[in-house]
Design a protein around this motif. Structure first.
Motif, mmCIF file in Angstrom:
data_model
loop_
_atom_site.group_PDB
_atom_site.id
_atom_site.type_symbol
_atom_site.label_atom_id
_atom_site.label_comp_id
_atom_site.label_asym_id
_atom_site.label_seq_id
_atom_site.Cartn_x
_atom_site.Cartn_y
_atom_site.Cartn_z
ATOM 1 N N PHE A 429 0.878 -1.172 0.000
ATOM 2 C CA PHE A 429 0.000 0.000 0.000
ATOM 3 C C PHE A 429 0.915 1.221 0.000
ATOM 4 C CE2 PHE A 429 -2.513 -3.429 1.579
ATOM 5 C CZ PHE A 429 -3.818 -3.171 1.169
ATOM 6 N N PRO A 430 1.219 1.759 -1.178
ATOM 7 C CA PRO A 430 2.285 2.777 -1.296
ATOM 8 C C PRO A 430 2.046 4.031 -0.470
ATOM 9 C CG PRO A 430 1.681 1.908 -3.461
ATOM 10 C CD PRO A 430 0.660 1.414 -2.496
ATOM 11 N N VAL A 431 0.797 4.470 -0.318
ATOM 12 C CA VAL A 431 0.542 5.751 0.350
ATOM 13 C C VAL A 431 -0.275 5.572 1.618
ATOM 14 C CG1 VAL A 431 0.745 7.139 -1.740
ATOM 15 C CG2 VAL A 431 -1.472 6.134 -1.157
ATOM 16 N N TYR A 490 -6.337 6.325 -0.813
ATOM 17 C CA TYR A 490 -5.288 5.653 -0.048
ATOM 18 C C TYR A 490 -5.381 4.133 -0.162
ATOM 19 C CZ TYR A 490 -4.432 10.215 2.063
ATOM 20 O OH TYR A 490 -4.142 11.546 2.243
ATOM 21 N N SER A 491 -6.469 3.622 -0.753
ATOM 22 C CA SER A 491 -6.595 2.175 -0.943
ATOM 23 C C SER A 491 -5.756 1.663 -2.109
ATOM 24 C CB SER A 491 -8.062 1.787 -1.155
ATOM 25 O OG SER A 491 -8.561 2.322 -2.375
ATOM 26 N N LEU A 492 -4.981 2.530 -2.728
ATOM 27 C CA LEU A 492 -4.054 2.121 -3.788
ATOM 28 C C LEU A 492 -3.162 0.991 -3.267
ATOM 29 C CD1 LEU A 492 -2.973 3.054 -6.689
ATOM 30 C CD2 LEU A 492 -1.189 4.233 -5.396
ATOM 31 N N HIS A 493 -3.099 -0.113 -4.011
ATOM 32 C CA HIS A 493 -2.327 -1.279 -3.553
ATOM 33 C C HIS A 493 -1.871 -2.079 -4.761
ATOM 34 C CE1 HIS A 493 -6.327 -2.891 -4.281
ATOM 35 N NE2 HIS A 493 -5.763 -4.087 -4.409
ATOM 36 N N GLY A 494 -0.926 -2.973 -4.550
ATOM 37 C CA GLY A 494 -0.429 -3.810 -5.633
ATOM 38 C C GLY A 494 0.255 -5.045 -5.097
#
Length: 554
Positions: A429-431, A490-494
């Motif tokens: 979760f980058p941010v 903020y739910s950006l994920h990979g």
């Protein structure tokens, strides 16, 4: 006298005076004689007059009669709710939708906070808060080792297919139909409106194209090949962009076939049905998710099946969000069908028919023959897959169409780790818990925080895959009224690069329509279909019988 005699006598109004008591007449018994003056009961034309009383009584009777008639009309119009409404009334489709309860959200309290819950009999689970932005939690031991191995086995029996993202052929066809001037395209790419295209501005947009993950080096190589950047500084002015022939860009992309490592997503996946009639372990996991999320059974049961994903060595999934922004003019395809609405744009909540066919259908393919089809339009990052969806749930449940799906509305994501990974494979979760969010700040000094192959270690939060552990998070902020608000950036994920071994995961996406009324209508209509079809008569398109009765020795 003559004048007086010729004058008409003036009308004299009767004057009422108190009666005079005549003791003589009374004593003589002459009170009943006709010569005796009659004493009036009240003033002439007063409120006690007989005419007024009669008129008043008439109006009272009319009022009471109208009230009784209205009550009888309401009673016989409503009838008995338990009686058969008749074929004509049943054919009118769904009635008024019930009011849905607010969507539940687990409170994060603070990072590291733990709470005890009981999701299965005779066993306690502990939920630990990993971040507040997004609201992210971890549950060790959510699945048993046996359940993890069974899911992998069922997925292998079903067969996995490569996770495709925007194939080049369909992308080029779609781009050919776009009507946009080169100046408008420049203004679209120029995020800070300074009249110059920096590398990070171009990178932010090119990844919304044909599924190829572009790096700063890739962009500069392309500039050099098509002679778009004469001074070689990696920045395009408005004039340099205007001199560029966009057809050269497409030719360059066609001539450079993307390797699997250059795609947004490098994995294989399949879907396992969890509804009525599914394998008992699949049903048990769905019920456990229901208790975990504390959402209504209708929302969880009407969400999509379980997605199982395999990342081989070198597999990855660059940072993305699992859902898209909520726009008033965009609705979910399946809930639109029962809402009787017409909108400019529609997406799908990934209501997927869990079929086992390997062929890729075209639009109009019957749902009984349908399988996930590749996206044909550059509409966004994310899962980016398109599915056969219902045409009309209450008229043609056996039919479906293949529809382009940019980003689905997934209220929350529940991710399960099915094995221990030898090397890499973390979920980043980058941010997470950043003070602020700025999309352009994700790419700075040639470091792209969304690049999970090269810069996973620079993300704020990484979750190591451990067999049986589940993580879940909310993809949307609340709207203040108990429903879906704005997407949580903020739910950006990979998925980080798998450096050694194989990574197996599974996903449950809980789908909710941003419109509370449409979601209510959808749930009401699905409940009606279930009642009419009977509990043991699921339609063929709704069942995946490939593994329902499978028994595996583990």
């Amino acid at each position: 006298m003559a004048a007086a005699a010729g004058r008409r006598p003036e009308a004299v109004s009767p004057q009422w005076a108190p009666p005079q008591h005549d003791p003589v007449g009374a004593a003589a018994g002459l009170g009943d004689c006709e010569d005796t003056p009659v004493r009036p009961l009240c003033k002439p034309r007063g409120i006690c007059s007989r005419a007024y009383f009669l008129v008043l009584m008439v109006f009272v009777h009319l009022y009471l009669g109208n009230v009784l008639a209205l009550l009888l009309f309401v009673h016989y119009s409503n009838g008995d709710d338990s009686s058969d409404p008749g074929p004509q009334r049943r054919a009118q489709g769904p009635g008024p939708a019930p009011t849905l309860a607010p969507l539940t959200r687990l409170e994060g309290i603070k990072v590291g906070y733990e709470r005890k819950v009981q999701l299965v009999a005779d066993r306690d689970h502990f939920i630990r808060t990993l971040s507040l932005k997004p609201l992210l939690f971890e549950i060790p031991g959510f699945l048993s080792d046996e359940e993890c191995r069974l899911i992998i086995h069922l997925a292998q029996m079903k067969g996995l297919q490569r996770s495709q993202i925007l194939p080049t052929e369909e992308y080029e066809e779609a781009m050919g139909t776009m009507q946009i001037s080169q100046l408008d395209l420049f203004q679209l790419l120029d995020q800070n409106h300074d009249g110059r295209l920096q590398l990070h501005e171009v990178l932010a947009q090119t990844r919304l194209g044909n599924g190829r993950w572009m790096t700063p080096e890739n962009i500069q190589e392309m500039y050099s090949a098509i002679k778009a950047d004469p001074d070689g500084d990696g920045v395009l002015s408005r004039q340099e962009f205007s001199n560029m022939d966009l057809r050269d860009f497409h030719k360059y992309m066609r001539s450079h076939k993307a390797e699997s490592s250059q795609l947004v997503r490098n994995s294989h996946h399949t879907w396992l049905y969890q509804g009525e009639g599914a394998h008992h372990v699949m049903r048990a996991i769905r019920q456990r998710v229901l208790r975990l999320t504390r959402l209504s059974p209708e929302i969880v049961e009407l969400s999509e099946p379980l997605q199982v994903v395999r990342y081989g060595e070198g597999g990855h999934y660059h940072a993305h969000v699992d859902s898209g922004p909520v726009y008033p003019e965009t609705i979910c395809s399946h809930t639109k069908l029962v809402a009787n609405e017409s909108v400019p744009f529609e997406t799908s909540c990934r209501q997927v028919p869990p079929t086992g066919l390997s062929s890729t259908p075209r639009p109009g393919t019957p749902m009984t023959q349908a399988q996930p089809c590749p996206v044909g339009l550059p509409l966004g990052m994310g899962p980016g897959e398109c599915w056969a969806i219902l045409v009309s749930p209450w008229e043609h449940p056996q039919l479906g169409t293949c529809s382009t799906v940019p980003l689905p509305y997934s209220y929350m994501t529940v991710l399960f780790y099915l094995n221990n990974v030898t090397g890499g494979g973390e979920t980043v979760f980058p941010v997470a818990d950043n003070r602020t969010y700025d999309e352009m700040s994700l790419i700075q000094d040639d470091v792209d925080l969304r690049d999970t192959r090269r810069h996973c270690d620079k993300g704020n939060l990484r979750v190591k895959p451990r067999q049986g552990t589940a993580v879940f998070w909310y993809n949307y902020l609340p709207d203040g009224q108990g429903w879906v608000g704005d997407v949580d950036d903020y739910s950006l994920h990979g998925g980080c690069l798998v450096t050694r071994g194989t990574k197996w995961i599974a996903n449950n996406w809980i789908n909710v329509d941003p419109s509370r009324a449409r979601q209510a209508l959808f749930q009401q209509e699905m409940a009606r279909l279930a009642r009419e079809s009977g509990a043991d008569s699921q339609p063929e398109w709704a069942l995946d019988r490939a593994y329902r009765d499978t028994r595996v020795e583990l």
